[in-house]
Structures are given as structure tokens and as C-alpha cells.
Design an enzyme around this catalytic site. Structure first.
Site, short mmCIF file in Angstrom:
data_model
loop_
_atom_site.label_atom_id
_atom_site.label_comp_id
_atom_site.label_asym_id
_atom_site.label_seq_id
_atom_site.Cartn_x
_atom_site.Cartn_y
_atom_site.Cartn_z
N HIS A 138 -10.78 -9.35 -6.98
CA HIS A 138 -10.56 -8.08 -6.28
C HIS A 138 -9.71 -7.20 -7.21
CE1 HIS A 138 -9.41 -5.27 -3.22
NE2 HIS A 138 -8.36 -5.91 -2.75
N HIS B 100 -11.61 -6.80 1.61
CA HIS B 100 -11.69 -5.54 2.31
C HIS B 100 -12.05 -4.35 1.43
CE1 HIS B 100 -7.52 -3.99 1.10
NE2 HIS B 100 -7.69 -5.12 0.47
N ASP C 154 -7.93 -11.85 -0.46
CA ASP C 154 -7.12 -11.32 0.65
C ASP C 154 -7.43 -12.00 1.99
OD1 ASP C 154 -5.51 -9.43 -0.66
OD2 ASP C 154 -7.07 -7.91 -0.60
N ASP D 126 -2.40 -5.27 -6.73
CA ASP D 126 -1.55 -6.43 -6.44
C ASP D 126 -2.13 -7.72 -7.00
OD1 ASP D 126 -3.48 -5.85 -4.45
OD2 ASP D 126 -2.53 -7.18 -3.02
N HIS E 182 -2.53 -14.08 -0.95
CA HIS E 182 -1.20 -13.77 -0.43
C HIS E 182 -0.77 -14.90 0.52
CE1 HIS E 182 -1.22 -9.63 -1.83
NE2 HIS E 182 -2.37 -9.42 -1.21
N TYR F 153 -1.81 -8.91 9.41
CA TYR F 153 -2.66 -8.59 8.26
C TYR F 153 -4.08 -8.24 8.73
CZ TYR F 153 -4.24 -8.89 3.40
OH TYR F 153 -4.74 -8.60 2.16
N HIS G 207 0.86 -1.19 0.00
CA HIS G 207 0.00 0.00 0.00
C HIS G 207 0.90 1.24 0.00
CE1 HIS G 207 -3.78 -2.13 1.84
NE2 HIS G 207 -3.65 -2.35 0.55
N GLU H 50 -7.79 -4.62 -6.64
CA GLU H 50 -6.59 -3.93 -6.19
C GLU H 50 -5.39 -4.40 -7.04
OE1 GLU H 50 -6.18 -3.92 -1.92
OE2 GLU H 50 -4.79 -2.22 -1.97
FE1 FEO Z 1 -6.62 -5.87 -1.25
FE2 FEO Z 1 -4.09 -7.99 -1.74
O1 FEO Z 1 -5.16 -6.57 -2.15
#
Ligand code: FEO
Length: 397
Positions: free
Chosen positions: A79, A145, A164, A83, A225, A192, A23, A81
Site C-alpha cells: 500500500h 482502503h 491496513d 505510513d 498497524h 479503525y 491522516h 500510503e
Molecule cells: Fe492506509 Fe496505514 O495506511
């Protein structure tokens, strides 16, 4: 690197050993991370998620060695995002018409990031996608999230792809929980949760209940992850239930910043007072200017109470204290107690300011706090010990 998860399922992600912040520079990742992408081959072929943007070319080149890209029938983006979706622009240059399955909010997010009108297929909870012998069931997980977050369940293999949720920033060449030091994995998993999922704990609890009520067998949980939960996969679900339930251990964390060690001496003397009256409680001290903010947040998450101390500087607090106060306000911890302390030379507003901020952040204030002029002398130290004793008494189970 790619590896087989089960017959017909291959991990095609990226292990990022080097990553030390996430982030932007906001979240520390002491143990690196992985971006997990999964290729499912049945009569049809589905790719679940991709990797972070800097690894996009590498990801697509590796994927080409695994499969002819034109044989991918469906892309699932759980998701938006970066990543997880970051390799889409490179991948979609190769297979521009391949449908991308995601939530309605996922479409908004992906369009917002990449400004492309790809072949989006919106899905919602309960929708199914047949791959031949197996099917993927979609489960929306809004605010776990991001608004677009989604899980998938693969029938036949009984795998939950949770994105996530249940993940950890943990780089490893051994990608299953039974092949690594689980204590390390749990340190990253709780960090996390504490730093990212705390504000959404009510939704976490509700979503877990909803998924468990489906009665689906779960043989494996594949997050986006870190390691894959293969041995007793529901252990991490149970942990999440605990963490989502206003989690606390028998711990008090003292966080302080200090200019000339006066506030540090107060912190240490208060700690000794707490231990005098309450020998069972774990007391931990962190200088916020010299400690990792996200590690401190994890300790706050584990605590039943915190004490925060800063000298007064220019009528406010030292900046590392202001950072922590800002972060905890955003995270919205529940059912935790707090109080403030600090030194001053003349105006002395820090204790009142910290107390007000803690109250605004939702902490129950145990005491109006104590302040000491200049450096604590013998009488001041007695006051600190007394304060500590009082806090120790309040925190007895
Ligand atoms: Fe919310 Fe691993 O990105």
C-alpha cells in the site's frame, strides 16, 4: 526493537507511542500506533512494507543491524500510503536496484508520492513469488482502503499479511493478541473500521469471502498497524464480517451541540423519554463540541439510530454539528435511523437543515424532529419526553 514472529520472519517496524492524530489531524489515535514491517528470510529475502517517513532513517539503520541491505532480494509494498512506504526514499538510496513488488495502482501511487522511477514489478491476484521453500501469493484488495491495497499469503507458515485490514492504532511492546488486553485492541479495531473502512463494507465482505474460499490455512494475521493476530487469528476476520454487514447494536446515540444549555437539556430530556418507553436500549449522549469526532463516529457505527441536535445560529447549525454531518455523509452508513432536534430564538432552521443532511447521508428519518424556542420550559420538556418515548417505541426490537 525487532522481534521474531516465526523462524525466518522478523518484525522490523516502529512502535509510535506518541502519535495522537493520523491522516494529518483528521483521525485521533489515543493509544498511538505501530508501523509494521516484516523481514522474511528463506533462500531469498523479502521485506514487506516499511514505516512512516519521520522514522525512515531510524528504520534503515535498525534494518542494517538485522541484515546486510544488499541481501534483500525483494521489497513488497502492499500500500503506497506514507505510513507504510515512507522509508522507501532512504532505503532505495542504499539499494536502488532492488525490485519493488506492488499492484499497478501501487506504482501510480508510489510514483505520485516520490517521483522516482524505481524498479517496480506489478503483481496481481494469484501471482506468486518463490522465496525458496516458501512462496508469497499476492491478493489485490482494491479500496481496502486505497485502490492500490494488497494482501500477501506466505505458504509454509500460513501467514496472511493484510496491510491496513484487521489493523488497529495500538502501540504496544507486546505485539501479539494473546499478550495484550484484547478489549483495548478491539476498541481500536472497531474505531479503525468505523472511521476508515465503513464506506467500503461491501468490498470488505466480498474480499473476505474470496480469501476464505481459497481454503488456505491461516495460522497468523500480520496487519500493518497494531498487534499481530496469533491466537485464534480468524476471530478478527469474523468480526470484520459482522462489521461489514450493516453492523448495529441495540444503541441510540444522541449527539448535540449547545450554546446556553437549551439543546443539552432537550437531549437529556429526550434520553429520559427513550428509556421510559424502551428500557433495554443503550442511550449515549455526546456533546460534539467537547467530544472526539472519531469516537463519536465509532458510537454512530455501533448504533441503530442517532438523534442530532443543534441550536440555530445565523440560520445554520453550530460548527461541531456541521463537522459530524459532513463526516457521516462521506462514510455512507447504511440501515440506520435518525431524527433531529434543537433550540432557536427567531428563525429556527437547524432542525430542518439537520434532517435534510441526515437524509442525504442515507439515514432513514424516523420523525420530522422537534424544536424549542429559547430554553425548554415545563411544557417543552413534556414534548421532549413524548418525542423520546416515540423514538424508544420505534427502536424496540
Ligand atoms: Fe492506509 Fe496505514 O495506511
Amino acid at each position: 526493537m525487532s522481534f521474531k514472529i516465526k523462524d525466518g520472519i522478523t518484525w522490523v517496524g516502529k512502535v509510535d507511542w506518541e502519535l495522537r492524530s493520523f491522516h494529518g489531524e483528521d483521525l485521533s489515535t489515543h493509544r498511538g500506533t505501530t508501523y509494521n514491517s516484516y523481514l522474511i528470510r528463506d533462500d531469498k529475502v523479502a521485506l514487506i512494507d516499511t514505516v512512516w517517513e519521520p522514522f525512515a532513517e531510524e528504520f534503515v539503520e535498525k534494518l542494517k543491524k538485522e541484515i546486510d541491505l544488499n541481501d534483500i532480494d525483494y521489497i513488497i509494498i502492499n500500500h503506497g500510503e506514507i505510513d507504510h512506504s515512507g522509508a522507501l526514499p532512504v532505503l532505495m538510496r542504499e539499494i536502488p536496484d532492488t525490485p519493488i513488488y506492488c499492484t499497478q495502482n501501487g506504482i501510480k501511487s508510489l510514483k505520485g508520492h516520490y517521483h522516482q522511477d524505481w524498479n517496480f514489478v506489478p503483481v496481481k491476484t494469484g501471482d506468486k513469488l518463490s522465496l525458496g521453500k516458501k512462496e508469497l501469493i499476492f491478493i489485490e484488495a482494491p479500496m481496502l482502503h486505497w485502490p492500490d491495497s494488497m494482501f500477501n499469503y506466505l505458504t509454509g507458515d500460513n501467514i496472511l499479511f493484510s496491510n491496513d485490514a484487521f489493523g488497529q492504532h495500538f502501540a504496544s511492546e507486546n505485539m501479539f493478541n494473546d499478550l495484550v488486553d484484547e478489549a483495548e485492541v478491539y476498541q481500536e479495531a472497531i474505531k479503525y473500521y468505523a472511521n476508515i473502512l465503513t464506506p467500503f463494507s461491501k468490498l470488505v465482505a466480498k474480499k473476505i469471502e474470496e480469501v476464505l474460499s481459497l481454503g488456505l490455512p491461516v495460522d497468523m494475521i500480520c496487519p500493518s498497524h497494531g498487534i499481530i493476530w496469533r491466537k485464534d487469528p480468524l476471530q478478527i476476520v469474523k468480526k470484520y464480517q459482522e462489521w461489514a454487514g450493516d453492523y448495529q447494536e441495540n444503541q441510540v446515540t444522541i449527539i448535540y451541540d449547545t450554546m446556553w444549555n437549551g439543546t443539552r437539556r432537550m437531549a437529556e430530556t429526550i434520553a429520559s423519554g427513550i428509556k421510559e418507553s424502551n428500557s433495554d436500549i443503550t442511550v449515549k449522549l455526546y456533546n460534539s463540541a467537547r467530544s472526539d469526532t472519531n469516537d463519536i463516529i465509532t458510537e454512530i457505527f455501533k448504533s441503530k439510530a442517532i438523534l442530532m441536535g443543534s441550536p440555530t445560529v445565523n440560520r445554520v447549525v453550530l460548527h461541531s454539528m456541521a463537522v459530524i454531518l459532513g463526516v457521516i455523509r462521506g462514510l455512507g452508513f447504511k440501515k440506520k435511523k435518525a431524527a433531529a432536534f434543537g433550540t432557536y430564538g427567531w428563525s429556527g432552521e437547524s432542525v430542518k437543515l439537520i434532517t435534510e443532511e441526515l437524509e442525504r447521508a442515507g439515514f432513514e428519518i424516523m420523525d420530522e424532529g422537534i424544536r424549542v424556542m429559547w430554553n425548554p420550559g415545563p411544557d417543552d420538556k413534556k414534548v421532549c419526553v413524548e418525542f423520546g418515548r416515540k423514538i424508544g417505541d420505534i427502536l424496540k426490537d
